[in-house]
Enzyme design. Structure first.
Site, mmCIF file in Angstrom:
data_model
loop_
_atom_site.group_PDB
_atom_site.id
_atom_site.type_symbol
_atom_site.label_atom_id
_atom_site.label_comp_id
_atom_site.label_asym_id
_atom_site.label_seq_id
_atom_site.Cartn_x
_atom_site.Cartn_y
_atom_site.Cartn_z
ATOM 1 N N SER A 87 0.823 -1.213 0.000
ATOM 2 C CA SER A 87 0.000 0.000 0.000
ATOM 3 C C SER A 87 0.856 1.261 0.000
ATOM 4 C CB SER A 87 -0.943 0.002 1.203
ATOM 5 O OG SER A 87 -1.906 -1.025 1.082
ATOM 6 N N HIS A 148 -6.514 -4.199 13.829
ATOM 7 C CA HIS A 148 -7.983 -4.283 13.839
ATOM 8 C C HIS A 148 -8.546 -4.567 15.235
ATOM 9 C CE1 HIS A 148 -7.133 -4.268 9.668
ATOM 10 N NE2 HIS A 148 -6.883 -5.548 9.567
#
Length: 245
Positions: A87, A148
């Site tokens: 990314s 997360h």
């Protein structure tokens, strides 16, 4: 360029030459660099193309937390070998004038680019996040794609949303999955926390101190949106976008 004036396909072509300034498809970049944000998995790139294109040619400051799949949330040691930051490669090409910051619990200091800065941080405490980001005053865009774990996401939001510029965006990915071994029973799921805020205009949290801080931040939230997996309303919540007033 060949003698006939045609592009030699064997030569690498910069994004600005290939698409023109302002003309670039983020999904193409995600798929080319192997990011799970593209068409082969989450499709976040479709949303981000719409949100980020107006920012593309600005000299902005961008932060992504979580740089490669497979950290402690998947049972790996924080000192695991890291081999890529797909990314980050994508953002460096999509934002030609941006400075990209990356944060991770594992070591990515080997990734070298004049427009990239790495910060190593365990997000288990707010103090760690605060220390890791103390030398960065503000961001235009923040993406949390780290462990997360609910308390990690909320720790980061409380520390970093205040650093987002007016008009900027704070995004939390992968709301529908939290690593069971890392979850804390005294923390609500981040999706439920923000869905309640969207419905009522108030943050409700098991920890009264966290609730107080979140509600103090409401004055700076101009919009809050939750998108479901693959943008299908029948599926579970997947990505949160918060717009800074």
């Amino acid at each position: 360029m060949t003698e006939a004036g045609q592009i030699d396909e064997a030569m690498p072509i910069a994004a600005s030459e290939r698409y023109g300034r302002g003309q670039i498809n983020l999904t193409d970049l995600a798929d080319r660099f192997g990011s799970d944000k593209g068409s082969k998995k989450h499709r976040y790139s479709e949303l981000y193309q719409m949100l980020f294109l107006p920012y593309r040619e600005r000299e902005l400051t961008f932060l992504e937390m979580g740089l490669q799949i497979g950290g402690p949330e998947h049972g790996k040691h924080a000192d695991r070998p890291t081999t890529d930051a797909p990314s980050i490669r994508m953002w460096l090409e999509f934002f030609p004038d941006a400075h990209i910051h990356g944060l991770d619990v594992s070591d990515f200091s080997w990734f070298s680019d004049s427009r990239f800065t790495f910060h190593r941080c365990d997000m288990d405490t707010r103090e760690n996040i605060r220390e890791a980001m103390h030398d960065v005053s503000e961001f235009d865009i923040v993406i949390d794609d780290a462990s997360h774990a609910s308390h990690h996401q909320q720790n980061a939001f409380l520390e970093l949303f205040q650093k987002v510029k007016s008009g900027g965006l704070y995004i939390i990915e992968d709301l529908r999955w939290q690593p069971p071994e890392m979850e804390r029973p005294d923390y609500p799921k981040t999706s439920a926390l923000f869905q309640e805020y969207i419905k009522t205009g108030v943050f409700a949290h098991n920890d009264p101190h966290v609730a107080k801080e979140l509600n103090a931040a409401r004055i700076d939230i101009s919009g809050c949106f939750v998108f479901q997996a693959k943008f299908d309303k029948k599926r579970r919540d997947q990505v949160l976008v918060v717009h800074k007033r």
